[in-house]
Design a protein around this motif. Structure first.
Motif: not given
Length: 314
Positions: A224-228
Motif C-alpha cells: 500500500i505504501d509505495p502505491l500511495r
C-alpha cells in the motif's frame, strides 16, 4: 481517497467518465465470487446473510426479504444492506440474480467437488479437489472481471514510460511474472518485493508512469505504501486484489478484483489467490501485446533469440 483525488477512466484511458468509486452491478455468474471476497469485511449479521446466499442460491431465491431475514436471524434492513454491498439496488434485483445463478448451476452437469482437503486424503482425491477449486476460481475471476477497468489498465500499461509492480510473499511471484512478460515485449517494467526498494522507486514515478499493487488481502502495508506514493506523484495506479473495498483501493485509479478458492488449513487463501492473480496478469499482458503489436512482436522475437543459447546443451 478524497473527492479531489479521485480519477475517472477518462483521466487514465480516455473512456467515458465514470467515478471509480461507483460499484458495478454484479453479474449472476460472479455473485458467489463477490460474496466470498466481500464477506470478511461485512458485519457478522451481514455475513450470516451472505453465507446463506452462497450456500443455497436456489433456496434463497424463493424467499421474500422478510423470510430471508427470519431464516438468517437478521433484519430486513440487514438483508437490503447486504444486497447493496453485493452491487444490487435492492433485494428484488439480488433475488433475480440468485435465480439466474441457480439456473446456471442446474445446467452445469459437472459434478461438484466441494469437500476440503484433509490430511488423510489420497493423492488422487487431492488432485481432483485442487483441480475443481482451480477451475472454479478461474471461472469466478473471469466472470467478475471489470472489463472497463481492464481496458483502461491495458491502455495505461501500453503507453507507460515505465511500470513498477509491488507484491510480497506469494503476490511477489505474480508481480515478477507481470514484469517479465512486459520486459519480453520491450516495455520498461520492474517488480519490487523489498519495501525499501519499492518506496525508493515509487517516489521517482510521475504522470505517464504506472504502478501496480498485487495483494490478495488488500491490507499489506509494504504494498500500500509505495502505491500511495506513486498515486500522490500522479502515476496511474492499479490494484489487483480480492477485496475491492480494502485499503489498497483508496490509492488505486483502477481496481481488478480476483477470486480465491475457499480457505482451508492446508491451503491458505493467500496461496490459492495466485491462480486468479496470474489470470489477470495474462489478460493484462495479452491486451498490452495486442495494443503494441508493431513493437511487441519484434521485441518478443529478439528475446526468444537471445534465450535460445541458454536452453542448449553446452
Amino acid at each position: 481517497m478524497s473527492t479531489q483525488q479521485k480519477k475517472t477512466f477518462t483521466d487514465v484511458a480516455g473512456a467515458t467518465p465514470a467515478p471509480l468509486a461507483t460499484p458495478a452491478p454484479t453479474a449472476p455468474a460472479a455473485l458467489q465470487a463477490r460474496i466470498r471476497s466481500l464477506a470478511p469485511s461485512m458485519t457478522r449479521s451481514m455475513q450470516s446473510v451472505a453465507e446463506a446466499l452462497a450456500a443455497d442460491p436456489a433456496g434463497c431465491a424463493t424467499l421474500t426479504v422478510t423470510a430471508l431475514a427470519e431464516h438468517t436471524g437478521t433484519s430486513e434492513a440487514t438483508v437490503v444492506r447486504t444486497a447493496r454491498i453485493l452491487g444490487y439496488p435492492g433485494y428484488k434485483e439480488l433475488r433475480l440474480a440468485l435465480a439466474a445463478l441457480a439456473a446456471r448451476q442446474d445446467a452445469d452437469s459437472t459434478p461438484a467437488v466441494t469437500a476440503d482437503i484433509t490430511v488423510d486424503d489420497p493423492l488422487a482425491d487431492v488432485v481432483a479437489k485442487l483441480a475443481a477449486e482451480e477451475r472454479a476460481t478461474l471461472a469466478d475471476t473471469a466472470a467478475g472481471l471489470d472489463l472497463a477497468a481492464l481496458d483502461a489498465a491495458v491502455t495505461a500499461l501500453a503507453g507507460a514510460r515505465r511500470t513498477d509492480i509491488y507484491g510480497v510473499g506469494a503476490s511477489a511471484l505474480v508481480a515478477q511474472d507481470l514484469a517479465q512478460k512486459l520486459l519480453r515485449i520491450g516495455l520498461v517494467a520492474h517488480a519490487h518485493s523489498d519495501p525499501h526498494l519499492a518506496m525508493t522507486n515509487a517516489v521517482q514515478l510521475r504522470p505517464g508512469d504506472v504502478a501496480v499493487a498485487v495483494t490478495h488481502s488488500g491490507t499489506t502495508g509494504d504494498v500500500i505504501d509505495p502505491l500511495r506514493a506513486a498515486f500522490e506523484r500522479g502515476a496511474t495506479t492499479l490494484a489487483v486484489t480480492s477485496r475491492p473495498d480494502s485499503p489498497v483501493t483508496r490509492h488505486a485509479d483502477l481496481v481488478l478484483a480476483t477470486s480465491a478458492a475457499r480457505e482451508s488449513t492446508l491451503r491458505p487463501a493467500a496461496m490459492s489467490s495466485r491462480t486468479s492473480q496470474l489470470l489477470v496478469v495474462d489478460c493484462l499482458f495479452v491486451g498490452v501485446a495486442q495494443r503494441t503489436h508493431e513493437t511487441a512482436a519484434p521485441a518478443l522475437t529478439a528475446s526468444y533469440q537471445a534465450l535460445i543459447p541458454r536452453h542448449s546443451a553446452r
